[in-house]
Design a protein around this motif. Structure first.
Motif, PDB file in Angstrom:
ATOM      1  N   SER A 307       0.828  -1.214   0.000  1.00 17.46           N
ATOM      2  CA  SER A 307       0.000   0.000   0.000  1.00 17.46           C
ATOM      3  C   SER A 307       0.861   1.263   0.000  1.00 17.46           C
ATOM      4  O   SER A 307       0.588   2.221  -0.728  1.00 17.46           O
ATOM      5  CB  SER A 307      -0.937   0.009   1.204  1.00 17.46           C
ATOM      6  N   LYS A 310       2.367   2.517  -3.308  1.00 16.55           N
ATOM      7  CA  LYS A 310       1.537   3.285  -4.246  1.00 16.55           C
ATOM      8  C   LYS A 310       1.886   4.775  -4.237  1.00 16.55           C
ATOM      9  O   LYS A 310       1.516   5.508  -5.156  1.00 16.55           O
ATOM     10  CB  LYS A 310       0.060   3.109  -3.900  1.00 16.55           C
ATOM     11  N   THR A 336      -2.859  12.572  -5.768  1.00 19.30           N
ATOM     12  CA  THR A 336      -3.909  11.823  -5.063  1.00 19.30           C
ATOM     13  C   THR A 336      -5.145  12.701  -4.892  1.00 19.30           C
ATOM     14  O   THR A 336      -5.048  13.924  -4.809  1.00 19.30           O
ATOM     15  CB  THR A 336      -3.431  11.367  -3.676  1.00 19.30           C
ATOM     16  N   THR A 338      -8.430  12.719  -2.312  1.00 19.01           N
ATOM     17  CA  THR A 338      -8.992  12.120  -1.097  1.00 19.01           C
ATOM     18  C   THR A 338     -10.463  12.469  -0.973  1.00 19.01           C
ATOM     19  O   THR A 338     -10.855  13.637  -1.068  1.00 19.01           O
ATOM     20  CB  THR A 338      -8.239  12.618   0.148  1.00 19.01           C
ATOM     21  N   LYS A 339     -11.259  11.460  -0.780  1.00 24.90           N
ATOM     22  CA  LYS A 339     -12.692  11.656  -0.562  1.00 24.90           C
ATOM     23  C   LYS A 339     -13.117  10.787   0.615  1.00 24.90           C
ATOM     24  O   LYS A 339     -13.008   9.560   0.556  1.00 24.90           O
ATOM     25  CB  LYS A 339     -13.483  11.271  -1.818  1.00 24.90           C
ATOM     26  N   SER A 342     -11.286   7.406   1.607  1.00 22.98           N
ATOM     27  CA  SER A 342     -10.674   6.716   0.469  1.00 22.98           C
ATOM     28  C   SER A 342      -9.697   7.642  -0.255  1.00 22.98           C
ATOM     29  O   SER A 342      -9.894   8.857  -0.310  1.00 22.98           O
ATOM     30  CB  SER A 342     -11.749   6.230  -0.499  1.00 22.98           C
ATOM     31  N   VAL A 343      -8.645   7.047  -0.810  1.00 19.10           N
ATOM     32  CA  VAL A 343      -7.624   7.793  -1.540  1.00 19.10           C
ATOM     33  C   VAL A 343      -7.492   7.204  -2.934  1.00 19.10           C
ATOM     34  O   VAL A 343      -7.331   5.994  -3.099  1.00 19.10           O
ATOM     35  CB  VAL A 343      -6.257   7.728  -0.818  1.00 19.10           C
ATOM     36  N   ARG A 344      -7.592   8.080  -3.938  1.00 15.75           N
ATOM     37  CA  ARG A 344      -7.407   7.649  -5.331  1.00 15.75           C
ATOM     38  C   ARG A 344      -6.076   8.174  -5.848  1.00 15.75           C
ATOM     39  O   ARG A 344      -5.719   9.331  -5.611  1.00 15.75           O
ATOM     40  CB  ARG A 344      -8.547   8.175  -6.214  1.00 15.75           C
ATOM     41  N   TYR A 345      -5.372   7.305  -6.567  1.00 20.02           N
ATOM     42  CA  TYR A 345      -4.087   7.680  -7.148  1.00 20.02           C
ATOM     43  C   TYR A 345      -4.286   7.938  -8.637  1.00 20.02           C
ATOM     44  O   TYR A 345      -4.733   7.064  -9.379  1.00 20.02           O
ATOM     45  CB  TYR A 345      -3.049   6.568  -6.932  1.00 20.02           C
ATOM     46  N   LEU A 346      -3.933   9.153  -9.071  1.00 20.74           N
ATOM     47  CA  LEU A 346      -4.190   9.582 -10.436  1.00 20.74           C
ATOM     48  C   LEU A 346      -2.922  10.153 -11.070  1.00 20.74           C
ATOM     49  O   LEU A 346      -1.976  10.525 -10.369  1.00 20.74           O
ATOM     50  CB  LEU A 346      -5.290  10.655 -10.449  1.00 20.74           C
TER      51      LEU A 346
END
Length: 582
Positions: A307, A310, A336, A338-339, A342-346
Motif C-alpha cells: 500500500s 503506491k 492523489t 482524497t474523498k 478513500s484515496v485515489r491515485y491519479l
C-alpha cells in the motif's frame, strides 16, 4: 618472507590496518576515507536508532498484551477452569494482534527475524547487526566496521576477484582476534550472493568502481525490513548529463546539464533504487544523500508495504530546464484525490510549462524522472552530526564530514535542485549581488532560502522563478548593464517590468547559523591529486601522473626497474627484412 614484505606497505585508517601491495593488484583509494568515515557515523546512528525502535515495539507489544489480558479478565468466571491454557492463549493472541497491527501499512522499523528467533530463549532480545559489503577489495571498510562500530555481530566481505579475496583474508588475520571473529571473506559474484540471501542483512554496502546499477536489483532484496542500504556511484560523467542516453539505459532517467547536475545525480540514483525496490513491493526512505569529491553516496532504509508503495509516483517528477535562462520547473508524476476515507491515485496534471519559456521565450529541455521528495531525514542528520562531534578523535576525516553534515543540516529539505546566483547574473550580464543581499531580498519577499552542500554558490528557495527574476530586475535597475542584442535571453527578461518590488535590506536570517558562527563548510582538498584512482590490475605508467601524482608514479616505476627484468631474445639481422639497413 622478507622479499614478500618488501612488496607491501602498511596503511592505517581509523582502528584498522591493511597490507597493501605496491603493484596495484587490489584497489585502494585514500580519498574514500571521507566515504568510510561518513558510513561509520551513519552506521553508529543506525545501531542506536534500531535499538530505540526495538524497545518502542516491545513497549507497544506489552501494552497491547496487557489490554488483551485485562479484557479477558473481565469475562465471566466460566473460563477460569482452564486458567493455565487460557493465559497462554491470551499471550499468543496479544502477540499476533500486535504483529498484524505492525505489519499493515506502517513500515516495520527493524527486522522481524531476530524477534522471532530470539523469542524462544530470551524474549524480545535484539540480535547484533549483520552487515554485507558487496565489493570489498582490500577489506578495509569491513575491518573498520567490525573494529569501530559496537553492536555488529558479523560482516560478510565479498569480491569477485581472487587477488582481492586473498588480500582481504590476509588483512583479517593482520587485524587480530576481533576481526577474525567478526569478518569473513568470500569469493563470489555479489549479485548472485545477494539474490540467494534474501532479507538476511541489516545493512548492505555497495561501493563499486563505477556504476552500481547492476547490483541494485539484488541489493534491495537482501536487506531486511527496516534495514539500510548504502550505495555509491562514481560514474558522474554519466549521471551529470555527459552521456544522457547511457544514464537512461543504466538508471532509467535522463539527466540535464544544469548547475544543479550533481544534486540531480543524487535524485536519479534514489529514483532508480526506488524503482528496483517497487518490483518486490518494497520502497525506500532516504536518510542521508551526499555529493562529495567525485561521487554521490546515498543512505536509505528499505521497507516492505504494497500500500505504501503506491505513493512512489508522488515522490517522482520530470524537470523542464529552459535552454536560454536558468529557469527550471518540476512536473510531478502523480497526484492523489482524497474523498472521505478513500484515496485515489491519479496521473499528475500537466504540462506545468508552455512550449516557450515565459521568462526568456526559449525552448525547454526535459529530463528525469528524478526523486523530488526530501533526500535527507533532518532528525537523522542532527543525530549523526551530534555523534560525530562527540567522538571526533575517532574520525580521520572529521573536518570534512562535519562540514558536510553541518551544511546538510541547514538545507531546505522540501526544495528539489537549486539556483546558481552567478548563472543568473551571467544571463543578465550584470554584476552579482552578494549572497547575503540576494538571500535578504528573497526572505523579505516572504519566501525561504538556504544554501546547499553540493555547491558553495548554490541557493535553494521555494520562491517561484518569476519572483527570482523580479528580484534580479530590481537589482539591475540599481546597477545598470550595457545594452545587449534584443533576442538575447537577458534582454527579453529585462524588457519586462518587475511585478514585485524587491527589498534588499539585510534580513536577520540572511546568514545560516553556521555562517554566522563562521564555521567552515566547504574545505579544500587536504593534498594534491585527491581524486579517483586507477582500477585495480592496471599497469601504472607515466601518463597517470595527473591521477596519482609524480611522486607515486616515480616510486612505482623505480620499484619496477629495481626488479630483475626478464631476459629478452637477442635481435638477429635478417637480410629479407625491408626495414633493416643495408
Amino acid at each position: 618472507m622478507a622479499e614478500d614484505l618488501e612488496d607491501y606497505t602498511i596503511i592505517k585508517e581509523g582502528e584498522a590496518e591493511i597490507l597493501m601491495n605496491v603493484k596495484n593488484q587490489v584497489f585502494y583509494n585514500k580519498t574514500q576515507v571521507n566515504n568510510r568515515d561518513l558510513s561509520i557515523a551513519v552506521l553508529r546512528t543506525f545501531v542506536s536508532k534500531r535499538k530505540e525502535e526495538h524497545e518502542a515495539m516491545l513497549s507497544k507489544r506489552t501494552k497491547s498484551a496487557g489490554k488483551a489480558s485485562g479484557k479477558d479478565a473481565s469475562e465471566p468466571a466460566v473460563e477460569e477452569e482452564s486458567n493455565g491454557s487460557a493465559l497462554d492463549n491470551e499471550k499468543s493472541n496479544g502477540e499476533s494482534e500486535v504483529h498484524k497491527e505492525i505489519s499493515q501499512d506502517e513500515p516495520c522499523s527493524i527486522s522481524e527475524e531476530p524477534m522471532k528467533s530470539s523469542e524462544g530463549n530470551h524474549r524480545g532480545e535484539l540480535k547484533p547487526l549483520k552487515v554485507l559489503e558487496a565489493l570489498s577489495a582490500s577489506g578495509l571498510r569491513s575491518l573498520r566496521y567490525a573494529r569501530e562500530v559496537e553492536g555488529i555481530g558479523k560482516v560478510v566481505a565479498l569480491d569477485n576477484d581472487k587477488a582481492s579475496v586473498e588480500a582481504c583474508q590476509k588483512n583479517i588475520k593482520f587485524n587480530g582476534s576481533v576481526a577474525i571473529s567478526k569478518v569473513e571473506s568470500h569469493l563470489a559474484d555479489a549479485r548472485v550472493y545477494m539474490l540467494t540471501h534474501p532479507k538476511e542483512f541489516d545493512m548492505v554496502d555497495l561501493d563499486p568502481y563505477g556504476s552500481p546499477s547492476v547490483f541494485l536489483d539484488s541489493a534491495v532484496q537482501s536487506v531486511v525490513d527496516g534495514g539500510m542500504l548504502m550505495c555509491t556511484a562514481t560514474d558522474m560523467a554519466v549521471l551529470c548529463g555527459g552521456n544522457g542516453e547511457v544514464c537512461y539505459s543504466k538508471y532509467g532517467s535522463y539527466p540535464l546539464r544544469g548547475k544543479y547536475c550533481h544534486e540531480m545525480a543524487l535524485r536519479i540514483l534514489l529514483a532508480s533504487i526506488e524503482s528496483h525496490a517497487n518490483r518486490y513491493k518494497r520502497y525506500i526512505v532516504p536518510i542521508l544523500s551526499v555529493q562529495m569529491n567525485f561521487y554521490v553516496r546515498v543512505f536509505v532504509r528499505v521497507y516492505t508495504s504494497a500500500s505504501a508503495m503506491k505513493n512512489t509516483p508522488l515522490k517522482l517528477s520530470y524537470v523542464y530546464q529552459c535552454v536560454g535562462c536558468d529557469s527550471y520547473h518540476l512536473q510531478p508524476l502523480g497526484r492523489t484525490v482524497t474523498k472521505d476515507s478513500s484515496v485515489r491515485y491519479l496521473p499528475g496534471f500537466g504540462p506545468v510549462v508552455p512550449q516557450e519559456c515565459s521568462d526568456c521565450g526559449k525552448k525547454y529541455n526535459m529530463g528525469g524522472p528524478i526523486w523530488s521528495a526530501p533526500i535527507h531525514d533532518q532528525d537523522w542528520v542532527t543525530s549523526i552530526l551530534k555523534s560525530v562531534k562527540s567522538m571526533k578523535e575517532r574520525y580521520p576525516a572529521y573536518d570534512r564530514i562535519s562540514a558536510v553534515l553541518t551544511t546538510i543540516s541547514e538545507e531546505l529539505p522540501d526544495v528539489p535542485l537549486f539556483l546558481s546566483l552567478h548563472n543568473l547574473c551571467g544571463t543578465l550580464k550584470c554584476t552579482s549581488p552578494s549572497a547575503v543581499i540576494f538571500r535578504s531580498a528573497v526572505i523579505n519577499a516572504g519566501y525561504r532560502i538556504s544554501g546547499t552542500h553540493v555547491s558553495p554558490l548554490g541557493l535553494k528557495s521555494d520562491a517561484p522563478m518569476d519572483v527570482i527574476w523580479d528580484i534580479m530586475r530590481c537589482w539591475v535597475k540599481n546597477h545598470p548593464v550595457k545594452a545587449q542584442a534584443p533576442d538575447q535571453p537577458g534582454s527579453v527578461i529585462l524588457a519586462k517590468e518587475p511585478v514585485l518590488q524587491a527589498n534588499f535590506a539585510r534580513a536577520v536570517a540572511s546568514l545560516s547559523k553556521a555562517q554566522a558562527k563562521k564555521v567552515a563548510r566547504f574545505l579544500p582538498n587536504p593534498e594534491r591529486h585527491w581524486g579517483p584512482k586507477l582500477r585495480a590490475g592496471r599497469q601504472i605508467t607515466s601518463k597517470h601522473i595527473s591521477l596519482l601524482g609524480p611522486e607515486a608514479v616515480n616510486e612505482h616505476l623505480n620499484h619496477e626497474n629495481s626488479e630483475e627484468p626478464e631476459p629478452k631474445r637477442p635481435k638477429t639481422d635478417d637480410a629479407s627484412d625491408p626495414t633493416s639497413s643495408s
